[in-house]
Design an enzyme around this catalytic site. Structure first.
Site, PDB file in Angstrom:
ATOM      1  N   ASP A   4      -3.277   4.432   2.768  1.00  0.00           N
ATOM      2  CA  ASP A   4      -3.613   4.803   4.149  1.00  0.00           C
ATOM      3  C   ASP A   4      -3.279   6.267   4.366  1.00  0.00           C
ATOM      4  O   ASP A   4      -2.159   6.693   4.088  1.00  0.00           O
ATOM      5  CB  ASP A   4      -2.802   3.968   5.158  1.00  0.00           C
ATOM      6  CG  ASP A   4      -3.319   2.549   5.299  1.00  0.00           C
ATOM      7  OD1 ASP A   4      -4.508   2.319   4.994  1.00  0.00           O
ATOM      8  OD2 ASP A   4      -2.539   1.681   5.712  1.00  0.00           O
ATOM      9  N   ASP A  64       0.857  -1.185   0.000  1.00  0.00           N
ATOM     10  CA  ASP A  64       0.000   0.000   0.000  1.00  0.00           C
ATOM     11  C   ASP A  64       0.890   1.231   0.000  1.00  0.00           C
ATOM     12  O   ASP A  64       2.117   1.119  -0.071  1.00  0.00           O
ATOM     13  CB  ASP A  64      -0.926  -0.006   1.224  1.00  0.00           C
ATOM     14  CG  ASP A  64      -0.187   0.217   2.536  1.00  0.00           C
ATOM     15  OD1 ASP A  64       1.060   0.323   2.521  1.00  0.00           O
ATOM     16  OD2 ASP A  64      -0.847   0.311   3.584  1.00  0.00           O
ATOM     17  N   ASP A 100       1.396   4.800   2.321  1.00  0.00           N
ATOM     18  CA  ASP A 100       0.999   5.408   3.593  1.00  0.00           C
ATOM     19  C   ASP A 100       1.396   6.881   3.626  1.00  0.00           C
ATOM     20  O   ASP A 100       2.533   7.228   3.287  1.00  0.00           O
ATOM     21  CB  ASP A 100       1.702   4.689   4.756  1.00  0.00           C
ATOM     22  CG  ASP A 100       1.501   3.186   4.732  1.00  0.00           C
ATOM     23  OD1 ASP A 100       0.390   2.741   5.046  1.00  0.00           O
ATOM     24  OD2 ASP A 100       2.452   2.454   4.362  1.00  0.00           O
TER      25      ASP A 100
HETATM   26  N1  CTP Z   1       0.481   0.973  11.391  1.00  0.00           N
HETATM   27  C1  CTP Z   1      -0.188   1.358  12.518  1.00  0.00           C
HETATM   28  N2  CTP Z   1      -1.469   0.956  12.742  1.00  0.00           N
HETATM   29  C2  CTP Z   1      -2.109   0.184  11.841  1.00  0.00           C
HETATM   30  C3  CTP Z   1      -1.455  -0.213  10.670  1.00  0.00           C
HETATM   31  C4  CTP Z   1      -0.148   0.208  10.468  1.00  0.00           C
HETATM   32  O1  CTP Z   1       0.396   2.063  13.328  1.00  0.00           O
HETATM   33  N3  CTP Z   1      -3.348  -0.206  12.079  1.00  0.00           N
HETATM   34  C5  CTP Z   1       1.854   1.411  11.156  1.00  0.00           C
HETATM   35  C6  CTP Z   1       2.812   0.239  11.219  1.00  0.00           C
HETATM   36  O2  CTP Z   1       3.336   0.088  12.505  1.00  0.00           O
HETATM   37  C7  CTP Z   1       3.878   0.634  10.247  1.00  0.00           C
HETATM   38  C8  CTP Z   1       3.205   1.617   9.292  1.00  0.00           C
HETATM   39  O3  CTP Z   1       1.972   1.943   9.872  1.00  0.00           O
HETATM   40  O4  CTP Z   1       4.890   1.328  10.923  1.00  0.00           O
HETATM   41  C9  CTP Z   1       3.040   1.045   7.930  1.00  0.00           C
HETATM   42  O5  CTP Z   1       2.286  -0.138   7.973  1.00  0.00           O
HETATM   43  P1  CTP Z   1       2.015  -1.023   6.700  1.00  0.00           P
HETATM   44  O6  CTP Z   1       1.542  -0.189   5.590  1.00  0.00           O
HETATM   45  O7  CTP Z   1       1.123  -2.146   7.127  1.00  0.00           O
HETATM   46  O8  CTP Z   1       3.436  -1.696   6.413  1.00  0.00           O
HETATM   47  P2  CTP Z   1       4.692  -1.191   5.578  1.00  0.00           P
HETATM   48  O9  CTP Z   1       5.851  -1.248   6.497  1.00  0.00           O
HETATM   49  O10 CTP Z   1       4.415   0.121   4.916  1.00  0.00           O
HETATM   50  O11 CTP Z   1       4.886  -2.332   4.516  1.00  0.00           O
HETATM   51  P3  CTP Z   1       4.160  -2.466   3.082  1.00  0.00           P
HETATM   52  O12 CTP Z   1       5.178  -2.033   2.092  1.00  0.00           O
HETATM   53  O13 CTP Z   1       3.821  -3.912   2.959  1.00  0.00           O
HETATM   54  O14 CTP Z   1       2.954  -1.588   3.084  1.00  0.00           O
HETATM   55 MN    MN Z   2       2.633   0.407   3.827  1.00  0.00          MN
HETATM   56 MN    MN Z   3      -0.486   0.846   5.579  1.00  0.00          MN
END
Ligand code: CTP
Ligand code: MN
Ligand code: MN
Ligand code: MN
Length: 364
Positions: free
Chosen positions: A288, A204, A206
């Protein structure tokens, strides 16, 4: 590849937040295997076991050499008996029977497919698995009751399975910036998560949004999503209000990793393809969005950069070693009974007595 490193001379600290963990490392052949076991433990609702395997994998990611034999592991922390058995088998036979049978098991594959659907957690996936369902197609076929998120998850399943590239993240950054500028001039937008850590792809994109004038950010999210919706850029969105109260964040607060910022889980409709209209189209991308008051921005930045294990270890370090409580909102010092203010991530690491680790080395 650095052939001259003496493994016994390398000191690896016990908490992931005390170490530098680059994105690319030397031991994927071992960490991939340990992470399968971690994921499987998570599917079986065994969090302790899941974290143990993940910590073991993370230690191997921090090593400046490729593990060749068990001697190389002698002085390393976090490697339990089970992880060591798995590593030994891989070093000797090229693979681990436990890992391979897990990887190929009906349960593991079904849980991976079902939890891979946006809006579906382990608990729901497990219930469906025990009812005999194995894939998104089975849900459709058997007419399962789905909530709005899960419906979107099934509808856009194929697109959401495809990794999001950095180039796509940059296009989405431009869109989000345009939306935020249109509704609140002066707001600041930061790309977070895996892309901030230097990843080339993600599941995703963020974003963290704030405004230097405290209070201006209140109620910002609905304005952003309305703007995006009017442009036809959103396929799905769910916004939750800010529910943070500082006095609840002290030691009395129940442990809960979830932060309480105003946030939006969304699916963007991203235009793709070349300028030639005949081959252009669109794809769905998970995005997000999080809005933080300026006074909490440093904590939110640290909390939303990840990795998830790095975050978990920071909080464990704060609690166990410093008698402090860290969240994406604040740092509370139980000994002094006060909140520690910070404008930068560097200040937070300093309060915690940790060397600053840049985002690109938080890939624990
Ligand atoms: N996070 C959070 N609360 C959530 C989901 C995520 O605080 N409900 C935080 C996670 O701790 C992380 C950040 O948001 O530090 C990003 O989460 P995520 O998008 O799930 O993972 P990524 O590390 O960005 O990996 P990816 O590339 O797969 O998205
Ligand atoms: Mn992410
Ligand atoms: Mn995320
Ligand atoms: Mn065991």
């Amino acid at each position: 590849p650095k052939p001259n490193i003496d493994p016994t001379a390398v000191l690896i600290k016990a908490y992931a937040c005390q170490r530098r963990t680059p994105l690319k490392h030397h031991n994927s052949f071992l960490t991939d295997a340990l992470e399968i076991l971690s994921q499987n433990a998570e599917y079986n609702d065994n969090e302790g076991r899941s974290v143990a395997f993940r910590r073991a994998a993370s230690v191997l990611k921090a090593l400046p050499y490729r593990v060749k034999n068990m001697e190389d592991l002698k002085s390393l922390p976090c490697l339990g008996d089970h992880s060591q058995r798995v590593i030994k088998e891989i070093l000797e036979d090229g693979s681990s029977r436990e890992v391979e049978s897990t990887r190929q098991s009906d349960q593991f594959q079904a849980m991976k497919a079902l939890t891979g659907i946006f809006g579906v957690g382990v608990r729901t996936a497990d219930r469906w698995f025990r009812e005999g369902l194995r894939s998104p197609d089975d849900l459709f076929r058997t007419g399962q009751q789905l909530n709005r998120a899960q419906q979107a998850g099934v509808q856009y399943y194929d697109d959401l399975q495809k990794p999001v590239t950095k180039a796509e993240a940059d296009v989405i950054s431009d869109i989000v910036e345009k939306a935020v500028r249109a509704v609140l001039p002066g707001a600041e937008i930061r790309l977070m998560g895996g892309f901030r850590r230097g990843k080339e792809v993600g599941h995703d994109v963020d974003f963290l949004i704030t405004h230097p004038e405290e209070g201006k950010e209140e109620g910002l999210m609905p304005k952003i999503t309305n703007w995006l919706e009017e442009q036809g850029l959103l396929l799905y969105q769910k916004t939750t209000r800010n529910s943070y109260l500082e006095k609840m964040d002290g030691p009395a607060r129940a442990p809960n990793n979830m932060d309480r910022f105003e946030r939006c889980f969304s699916i963007f409709k991203l235009q793709t393809g070349s300028e030639r209209a005949s081959v252009s189209g669109w794809r769905a991308v998970r995005v997000d969005l999080v809005v933080s008051p300026y006074s909490q921005f440093a904590f939110a930045t640290l909390g939303w950069t990840g990795s998830k294990l790095f975050e978990r270890e920071l909080r464990r370090w704060a609690g166990q070693e410093k008698h402090m409580s860290l969240s994406s909102h604040a740092l509370f010092d139980s000994k002094q009974n006060l909140y520690l203010r910070a404008k930068t991530e560097e200040e937070i690491f300093a309060y915690l007595g940790l060397e600053f680790i840049p985002p690109s080395e938080r890939n624990a």
